[in-house]
Design a protein around this motif. Structure first.
Motif, PDB file in Angstrom:
ATOM      1  N   ARG A 181       0.832  -1.208   0.000  1.00 55.47           N
ATOM      2  CA  ARG A 181       0.000   0.000   0.000  1.00 55.47           C
ATOM      3  C   ARG A 181       0.864   1.256   0.000  1.00 55.47           C
ATOM      4  O   ARG A 181       0.574   2.231  -0.714  1.00 55.47           O
ATOM      5  CB  ARG A 181      -0.930  -0.020   1.213  1.00 55.47           C
ATOM      6  N   ASP A 182       1.918   1.247   0.822  1.00 54.94           N
ATOM      7  CA  ASP A 182       2.808   2.415   0.862  1.00 54.94           C
ATOM      8  C   ASP A 182       3.475   2.643  -0.493  1.00 54.94           C
ATOM      9  O   ASP A 182       3.595   3.788  -0.963  1.00 54.94           O
ATOM     10  CB  ASP A 182       3.870   2.204   1.943  1.00 54.94           C
ATOM     11  N   GLN A 186       3.125   6.018  -2.992  1.00 53.75           N
ATOM     12  CA  GLN A 186       4.267   6.775  -3.503  1.00 53.75           C
ATOM     13  C   GLN A 186       4.355   6.715  -5.024  1.00 53.75           C
ATOM     14  O   GLN A 186       4.736   7.701  -5.677  1.00 53.75           O
ATOM     15  CB  GLN A 186       5.554   6.242  -2.873  1.00 53.75           C
ATOM     16  N   VAL A 214       9.232   5.678  10.111  1.00 55.47           N
ATOM     17  CA  VAL A 214       8.390   4.670   9.460  1.00 55.47           C
ATOM     18  C   VAL A 214       9.258   3.653   8.731  1.00 55.47           C
ATOM     19  O   VAL A 214       8.984   2.436   8.761  1.00 55.47           O
ATOM     20  CB  VAL A 214       7.395   5.340   8.492  1.00 55.47           C
ATOM     21  N   GLN A 218       9.510  -0.428   9.420  1.00 56.39           N
ATOM     22  CA  GLN A 218       9.357  -1.426   8.373  1.00 56.39           C
ATOM     23  C   GLN A 218      10.527  -2.409   8.369  1.00 56.39           C
ATOM     24  O   GLN A 218      10.350  -3.605   8.146  1.00 56.39           O
ATOM     25  CB  GLN A 218       9.242  -0.740   7.010  1.00 56.39           C
TER      26      GLN A 218
END
Length: 332
Positions: A181-182, A186, A214, A218
């Motif tokens: 999703r990240d 981006q 963040v 991760q």
């Protein structure tokens, strides 16, 4: 016939300016020597020929004109009025031709400069497009490489514990979904810059230093012990430095996950006259340097640092691999 000889040569005045002037001058002299001919007080053909020589002729052509004007004035010295008229009119024709020549040269120079400026503008626009495309390519490389690396590590970890520890496998799948999703967010932002008709108000802002934790989280989710430290007082930095710092940390962590086989990694920010970023892991530094150095990862780190006025270096040691970058803290 003589009057025709004082005008017809003007047809070739641009190709043979001196010959034209001499023929016209001799025709007028011959005409004035005729006893019963009507007097010709002003030789208009001579004036046009002198004007043309001053405009398109060479330097020695103009010298010949001035000599001819002087000889004519001396020849008519017995008639001061005629001498004055001839001297003034011929000098005026020479002056007007010279001014016209300078104006023509000035217009050509301006036209050349305008063309040069247009070519420079097109070259700058092409360079700006190439630079922007290279920047977008670097952003996409960073986003995809980081996300895919996280997905691979989490997938391998999940597959290893799917039967013995379903909870850990579920967390690994959640981490894969989060990384995906990240990456999608981006990528939408990066690709959105290519759409000219897209409203800039709906674009997500570029990542900054505040998003580095963040990245650390991760990496921790992959099983690597990651730590983040900040020393010194936070200072204002230009926007490009904010993005460059984030991307440098992201790329360095991606190399750690992909190539280093590290168990620990530390990210340190040192605020001083410059922002010093250090990423150090305990993995196989030699292999990491050989693999990453051959690709675009470390090259991209150096380019990003140089683009905002800083520098970056990557070194393999006996106990791991270290990436160091120095970025300016004030706008250039």
């Amino acid at each position: 016939m003589l009057l025709a000889g004082s005008a017809l040569p003007l047809v070739v005045r641009r190709r043979f300016p001196i010959v034209c002037l001499v023929v016209i001058y001799l025709s007028l002299v011959a005409y004035n020597s005729v006893d019963r001919a009507v007097s010709q007080p002003i030789g208009w053909g001579v004036l046009v020929a002198i004007y043309s020589i001053a405009w398109v002729g060479r330097r020695w052509h103009q010298v010949c004109v001035m000599v001819l004007i002087a000889v004519t004035s001396l020849a008519s010295v017995k008639s001061p009025t005629t001498a004055a008229i001839g001297l003034l009119t011929c000098s005026a024709a020479l002056l007007l031709g010279t001014l016209a020549r300078r104006r023509d040269m000035r217009l050509r120079e301006l036209a050349y400069r305008a063309g040069q400026l247009e070519r420079d503008r097109e070259a700058q626009a092409a360079h700006a497009v190439a630079t922007e495309r290279a920047r977008i390519a670097r952003d996409m490389h960073d986003v995809l490489a980081h996300a895919v690396s996280l997905m691979i590590v989490q997938a391998e970890a999940g597959a290893a514990v799917v039967r013995t520890s379903p909870e850990r496998a579920e967390k690994a799948l959640d981490a894969i979904a989060g990384a995906g999703r990240d990456a999608m967010v981006q990528l939408r932002r990066t690709l959105g810059m290519l759409k000219e008709d897209q409203d800039t108000g709906v674009r997500t802002p570029q990542p900054t230093l505040a998003a580095i934790p963040v990245l650390i989280d991760q990496v921790r989710e992959t099983g690597v012990a990651a730590s983040f430290t900040v020393s010194g007082a936070r200072r204002a930095v230009p926007p490009d430095t904010e993005v460059a710092a984030y991307r440098i940390v992201q790329e360095a962590l991606t190399n750690t996950l992909k190539h280093a086989a590290a168990r620990t990694v530390t990210v340190a920010l040192d605020w001083g006259d410059e922002l010093i970023i250090t990423i150090c892991d305990d993995g196989s530094g030699d292999s990491a340097l050989g693999i990453a150095g051959a690709g675009s990862g470390l090259i991209g780190i150096r380019e990003r640092a140089a683009a905002c006025g800083g520098w970056a270096d990557a070194r393999a040691g006996t106990h791991g691999f270290t990436v160091t970058a120095s970025l300016p803290v004030t706008a250039r």
